[in-house]
Design an enzyme around this catalytic site. Structure first.
Site, short mmCIF file in Angstrom:
data_model
loop_
_atom_site.label_atom_id
_atom_site.label_comp_id
_atom_site.label_asym_id
_atom_site.label_seq_id
_atom_site.Cartn_x
_atom_site.Cartn_y
_atom_site.Cartn_z
N ARG A 193 -4.60 -2.43 -1.71
CA ARG A 193 -4.59 -1.98 -3.11
C ARG A 193 -4.46 -0.47 -3.26
O ARG A 193 -3.84 0.01 -4.19
CB ARG A 193 -5.90 -2.38 -3.79
CG ARG A 193 -6.15 -3.87 -3.79
CD ARG A 193 -7.52 -4.13 -4.40
NE ARG A 193 -7.77 -5.55 -4.51
CZ ARG A 193 -8.78 -6.18 -3.90
NH1 ARG A 193 -9.62 -5.51 -3.14
NH2 ARG A 193 -8.95 -7.47 -4.06
N LYS A 220 -12.27 -15.19 9.82
CA LYS A 220 -13.55 -15.75 9.43
C LYS A 220 -14.18 -14.89 8.34
O LYS A 220 -13.80 -13.73 8.23
CB LYS A 220 -14.47 -15.90 10.63
CG LYS A 220 -14.97 -14.57 11.20
CD LYS A 220 -15.98 -14.77 12.27
CE LYS A 220 -17.33 -15.09 11.67
NZ LYS A 220 -18.32 -14.01 11.86
N ASP A 242 -10.91 -17.57 15.74
CA ASP A 242 -12.28 -17.49 16.23
C ASP A 242 -12.18 -16.61 17.46
O ASP A 242 -11.68 -17.06 18.49
CB ASP A 242 -12.82 -18.88 16.59
CG ASP A 242 -14.28 -18.80 17.03
OD1 ASP A 242 -14.60 -17.90 17.82
OD2 ASP A 242 -15.08 -19.62 16.57
N HIS A 243 -12.59 -15.36 17.34
CA HIS A 243 -12.23 -14.42 18.42
C HIS A 243 -12.87 -14.80 19.76
O HIS A 243 -12.41 -14.37 20.80
CB HIS A 243 -12.49 -12.96 18.02
CG HIS A 243 -13.91 -12.52 18.12
ND1 HIS A 243 -14.84 -12.78 17.16
CD2 HIS A 243 -14.56 -11.83 19.09
CE1 HIS A 243 -16.00 -12.26 17.52
NE2 HIS A 243 -15.86 -11.68 18.70
N LYS A 282 -11.54 -14.74 24.28
CA LYS A 282 -12.20 -14.09 25.42
C LYS A 282 -11.80 -14.80 26.71
O LYS A 282 -11.83 -16.03 26.77
CB LYS A 282 -13.73 -14.13 25.25
CG LYS A 282 -14.22 -13.25 24.10
CD LYS A 282 -15.74 -13.27 24.02
CE LYS A 282 -16.23 -12.65 22.73
NZ LYS A 282 -16.47 -11.21 22.81
N GLU A 325 -27.74 -10.42 20.69
CA GLU A 325 -27.21 -9.10 20.34
C GLU A 325 -28.37 -8.13 20.17
O GLU A 325 -29.39 -8.49 19.58
CB GLU A 325 -26.43 -9.18 19.04
CG GLU A 325 -25.21 -10.06 19.13
CD GLU A 325 -24.34 -9.96 17.90
OE1 GLU A 325 -23.31 -9.29 17.97
OE2 GLU A 325 -24.72 -10.53 16.87
N ASP A 328 -22.81 -17.06 10.56
CA ASP A 328 -22.09 -15.94 11.17
C ASP A 328 -21.67 -16.23 12.61
O ASP A 328 -20.57 -15.85 13.01
CB ASP A 328 -22.99 -14.69 11.13
CG ASP A 328 -22.27 -13.45 11.62
OD1 ASP A 328 -21.14 -13.20 11.16
OD2 ASP A 328 -22.84 -12.71 12.46
N HIS A 352 -18.37 -19.48 16.64
CA HIS A 352 -18.31 -19.10 18.06
C HIS A 352 -19.12 -20.04 18.96
O HIS A 352 -18.65 -20.51 19.98
CB HIS A 352 -18.82 -17.68 18.26
CG HIS A 352 -18.19 -16.67 17.33
ND1 HIS A 352 -16.88 -16.72 16.96
CD2 HIS A 352 -18.72 -15.60 16.69
CE1 HIS A 352 -16.62 -15.70 16.14
NE2 HIS A 352 -17.72 -15.02 15.96
N LYS A 356 -29.99 -11.40 16.33
CA LYS A 356 -29.74 -9.96 16.32
C LYS A 356 -31.04 -9.26 16.67
O LYS A 356 -32.12 -9.82 16.49
CB LYS A 356 -29.25 -9.51 14.94
CG LYS A 356 -27.92 -10.16 14.55
CD LYS A 356 -26.98 -9.18 13.90
CE LYS A 356 -25.68 -9.82 13.47
NZ LYS A 356 -24.58 -9.60 14.41
C1 BG6 Z 1 -18.68 -11.68 14.69
C2 BG6 Z 1 -19.94 -11.66 13.88
O1 BG6 Z 1 -17.92 -12.82 14.39
O2 BG6 Z 1 -19.01 -11.70 16.07
C3 BG6 Z 1 -20.80 -10.48 14.24
O3 BG6 Z 1 -19.61 -11.59 12.49
C4 BG6 Z 1 -21.05 -10.45 15.72
O4 BG6 Z 1 -22.03 -10.50 13.53
C5 BG6 Z 1 -19.74 -10.56 16.50
O5 BG6 Z 1 -21.71 -9.23 16.04
C6 BG6 Z 1 -20.00 -10.72 17.98
O6 BG6 Z 1 -18.79 -10.63 18.66
P1 BG6 Z 1 -18.75 -10.09 20.17
O7 BG6 Z 1 -17.33 -10.26 20.57
O8 BG6 Z 1 -19.20 -8.66 20.10
O9 BG6 Z 1 -19.70 -10.94 20.94
#
Ligand code: BG6
Length: 503
Positions: free
Chosen positions: A58, A163, A192-193, A197, A231, A250, A255, A355
């Site tokens: 935007r 996501k 879904d990252h 990996k 984390e 989250d 994941h 976390k």
């Molecule tokens: C994200 C979450 O999808 O994945 C975050 O929204 C999280 O809260 C993150 O910290 C963790 O990803 P990675 O690759 O650092 O383990």
């Protein structure tokens, strides 16, 4: 030498000429992840010859300003440091900024014209990869506009959806329905990252490229499975997002359920996207939903209070930016799930995520049953420990096996020892970032590492049951930041006669 696993599981197609259109191009994701990943692909010569990036957002901005901001992100976040200026210059020449409101039809008319121009100028051949990197409320508006402008079904377009994909089964289903009105399922790439990996992809290689594990991979030999993603970070600047999300939505819905599905699935018929996704869906659908009456036996919720990490005092969740002082949002979750199928009957899968835990780590631990306590029982003081196979997803990626050995000496002492494979040590080269792999695959039209609509919905169905149970189950238990979650989490697993691993 070419690695045969790479042959089988990694790139099977070359990326086609393409324009990547990023919606939400001025956001953090674009600067930190997407453009550095594309630039890394450029470094490795993995981008197609005909290529361009169009940032759609935007705020008014010139191409030069946009490129300068992205360069700053690339310098900070690319794994090539310093970046090669020649690579950046040639890559940057194909980056453009397109200013428009997401709801403004004329913005998409102009986009269409511009994309046709790029086809001529940069040889992008009518292929478009749309990337929804905006806040979720904008997804539907953009999808409808793309449909109305003839950029969906029947074209060479694909769409990547970031996501969170919904926040419940109903909202995920609505989004799937919106997508299905404009795109065919094979044009939709739900990201879904974790699936990008390297070590997550290695789960399938470990299971199906080795003969020694698969015969034991079932309820006869496995006592339980623990999946931990911990984390040390708190919610940082994402308080307003996290308040509406919480740890379950989250991290677990996406994941961690993907990790569980890869560990639990049957051998696929082949390596095609749908072969693998069919098997993952079967596992997800075989998981027993948690009944509201069983919520406290099957789950624990926690929320971090003030504490300390690495010797530094940190505030509690309630004091974080944009968090309500009386928030009930969970920052820690532990679940016990059962896959009610032939392979996994009665084997608990314990999932744990939080976390502000002591370490940043992700691992899957397969704990085998204890050997019969006969031979060594009379001779040794402590019982022989069961074998554990640990898949370390991050950091220090690798696989370890705990087994028992005799301690040298005249006495018969049996002690656990560790056999350890480390990715870095064995393969040397640094693994590509998850987003590199995923963007490359989407450019190449390979959806194997993206989730399918039924997969996402199967996972949400399970999460909905947990969320419903929690509605009447009071507040999350407090835990001190820098500890492994609330004491309730230890009691939760202890009542089954087991303990959490300390990764
Ligand atoms: C994200 C979450 O999808 O994945 C975050 O929204 C999280 O809260 C993150 O910290 C963790 O990803 P990675 O690759 O650092 O383990």
């Amino acid at each position: 030498m070419e690695n045969p696993l790479r042959e089988g599981l990694v790139t099977r197609h070359a990326a086609e000429p393409c324009v990547v259109v990023i919606f939400g191009a001025t956001g953090d994701l674009t600067r930190r992840k997407l453009v550095p990943a594309l630039c890394n692909l450029a470094h490795e010569g993995q981008l197609p010859a005909g290529f361009a990036v169009v940032g759609f957002a935007r705020r008014p901005k010139s191409n030069a300003e946009f490129r300068a901001e992205l360069l700053d992100g690339v310098k900070k976040f690319s794994r090539f440091n310093p970046i090669n200026p020649a690579v950046w210059d040639s890559f940057a020449q194909g980056i453009f900024y397109h200013q428009a409101e997401f709801s403004d039809a004329t913005g998409y008319d102009r986009l269409n014209q511009f994309l046709r121009q790029l086809d001529k100028d940069r040889g992008t051949a009518g292929n478009r990869l749309f990337y929804l990197a905006t806040a979720p409320p904008d997804f539907t508006t953009i999808i409808r506009q793309l449909g109305a402008h003839g950029l969906g079904r029947g074209t060479a377009s694909r769409i990547i959806v970031e996501k969170p994909f919904g926040r419940s089964l109903a909202t995920a289903h609505e989004l799937n329905t919106e997508l299905a009105t404009v795109f065919d399922e094979n044009q939709v790439y739900r990201i879904d990252h974790y699936l990008g990996k390297e070590t997550v992809q290695n789960i399938l290689a470990l299971r199906f490229a080795n003969e020694i594990f698969e015969p034991l991979w079932n309820q006869k030999y496995i006592d339980h499975v623990q999946i931990t993603v911990s984390e040390s970070l708190g919610v940082e600047t994402r308080g307003s997002y996290y308040e509406k999300s919480g740890a379950l939505r989250d991290m677990v819905q996406n994941h961690m359920m993907q990790l569980l599905a890869l560990v639990g699935m049957e051998p696929p018929a082949g390596l095609a996207a749908n072969d693998i996704r069919d098997e993952k869906v079967k596992v997800l659908r075989s998981i027993r939903p948690i009944e509201p009456g069983h919520i406290s036996q099957s789950s624990v919720r926690g929320q971090y209070a003030a504490g300390s990490l690495a010797g530094k005092a940190v505030v509690g969740y309630h004091e974080e930016l944009n968090v309500a002082p009386d928030s009930r949002t969970e920052t820690f979750v532990a679940l016990k799930l059962f896959i009610d199928n032939w392979r996994w009957a009665s084997v608990p899968f314990y999932l744990r995520h939080g976390k502000r835990l002591p370490k940043q780590t992700a691992e899957i631990a397969i704990q085998f049953k204890a050997p019969p306590a006969v031979l060594f029982a009379a001779e040794t003081t402590a019982p022989v420990q069961p074998n554990v196979l640990v898949l370390r997803i991050q950091p220090d990626e690798g696989i370890a096996i705990r087994m028992n050995a005799k301690v040298p000496g005249t006495a018969l002492h049996i002690e656990p020892v560790k056999m350890d494979f480390r990715y870095g040590g064995s393969f040397g080269a640094r693994s590509p970032e998850a987003y590199e792999r995923l963007l490359h695959d989407a450019l190449a039209g390979d959806a194997t590492l993206f989730t399918r609509s039924d997969e996402v919905e199967a996972s949400w169905r399970l999460m909905d049951a947990v969320l419903t149970g929690w509605q009447t189950a009071g507040r999350p238990a407090a835990y001190e930041a820098g500890t492994w979650g609330p004491p309730e989490a230890d009691a939760f697993i202890a009542k089954d006669g087991r303990t959490w691993r300390r990764p």
